[in-house]
Design an enzyme around this catalytic site. Structure first.
Site, short mmCIF file in Angstrom:
data_model
loop_
_atom_site.label_atom_id
_atom_site.label_comp_id
_atom_site.label_asym_id
_atom_site.label_seq_id
_atom_site.Cartn_x
_atom_site.Cartn_y
_atom_site.Cartn_z
N ARG A 39 0.80 -1.22 0.00
CA ARG A 39 0.00 0.00 0.00
C ARG A 39 0.84 1.28 0.00
O ARG A 39 0.41 2.30 -0.54
CB ARG A 39 -0.94 0.01 1.21
CG ARG A 39 -2.04 -1.05 1.12
CD ARG A 39 -3.06 -0.84 2.21
NE ARG A 39 -4.13 -1.84 2.16
CZ ARG A 39 -5.18 -1.82 2.96
NH1 ARG A 39 -5.32 -0.86 3.87
NH2 ARG A 39 -6.10 -2.75 2.87
N ASP A 141 -15.27 10.23 7.54
CA ASP A 141 -14.24 9.21 7.42
C ASP A 141 -12.88 9.90 7.41
O ASP A 141 -12.77 11.08 7.03
CB ASP A 141 -14.41 8.40 6.13
CG ASP A 141 -13.76 7.02 6.22
OD1 ASP A 141 -14.48 6.05 6.51
OD2 ASP A 141 -12.53 6.93 6.02
#
Length: 274
Positions: A39, A141
């Site tokens: 990632r 978020d």
């Protein structure tokens, strides 16, 4: 697909785990090393580095609210969501708000790419009717990339079709031309949902109560018990006295907080004499 052309040492991984815990409360176990490499490798390469240590030096020298910290956090945030995920919660939400004539507000505290808050909004409109006029869903978020998708309200048709013909026709518009294969939420749905970035570890939250319900599902599993207890304590004053907290199927806070008690089916209510 890239080979392991970058150097990530044990010390690099430990520093990454420490930084993401301090910044976002996310706990990274040792078995997450491969995930972290895959990632973050893109960010390391984009800066022209060959070692994760070089990237981490850059990160630590960056402003804590800057773009690189945002990219770092987005990369390490897991976004697994779907419309009406953990479906048993939504009829219970409908039952909870049915018949209310005053403002109805629900907070989705881990909104991801928007499927959860839009599912909440659909439930509220179906239960209270479009004429209610005072329905609000707040979706927050930490992942700003996910929020961009949520704000667009655009999803693959195949994903939306799973909602059934009636819901699809009422709440979505099918794309044509370049947008064939996509569907976008209709204004009726979009107007009652607002999205904004929020870090649950931040000293202050850009939301104000009180809410009829808070959905915080499948995010607390990434936090340790101390962090979970702190967040649960901060949820309490943002709920109406009869407000409900909806949690994920694998989350159990019975022994973590005295502020909430389990009502059933991963739903908590405030303890009245807290």
């Amino acid at each position: 697909m890239y080979e392991r052309d970058l150097v990530m040492t044990d010390a690099d991984f430990q520093k990454i785990a420490r930084l993401i815990y301090q910044h976002a409360g996310i706990v990274l176990a040792d078995n997450k090393r491969n995930m972290v490499y895959s990632r973050l490798a893109k960010r390391v390469r984009e800066h022209g580095f060959l070692q994760f240590s070089q990237y981490l030096t850059l990160l630590e020298q960056s402003s804590s609210g800057g773009g690189e910290w945002e990219a770092f956090t987005n990369a390490l945030t897991t976004n697994l969501t779907a419309f009406f995920r953990e479906a048993h919660h939504f009829p219970l939400l409908a039952q909870h708000v049915a018949g209310r004539t005053g403002p109805v507000r629900v907070w989705s505290a881990a909104a991801s790419t928007g499927e959860e808050p839009y599912s909440i909004a659909m439930t509220l409109l179906e239960t209270l009717g479009s004429s209610h006029g005072n329905i609000q869903v707040v979706g927050t978020d930490i992942d700003t990339d996910a929020l961009s998708i949520a704000r667009s309200g655009i999803y693959p048709v195949e994903q939306v079709k799973k909602l059934g013909t009636e819901r699809t026709k009422r709440f979505f518009m099918r794309g044509t031309g370049r947008n064939t294969g996509l569907a976008k939420v209709k204004p009726e749905l979009a107007r009652i949902v607002e999205f904004q970035p929020l870090n649950l570890l931040a000293p202050s939250w850009p939301v104000s109560g009180q809410f009829d319900a808070i959905f915080c599902r499948n995010v607390m599993i990434y936090f340790d018990k101390k962090t979970q207890a702190q967040i649960l304590k901060r949820f309490a004053p943002l709920l109406k006295p009869d407000g409900l907290l909806f949690t994920g199927h694998s989350e159990n806070f019975t022994y973590i907080t005295k502020t909430f008690r389990l009502r059933g089916q991963t739903i908590y209510e405030l303890v009245s004499d807290r």
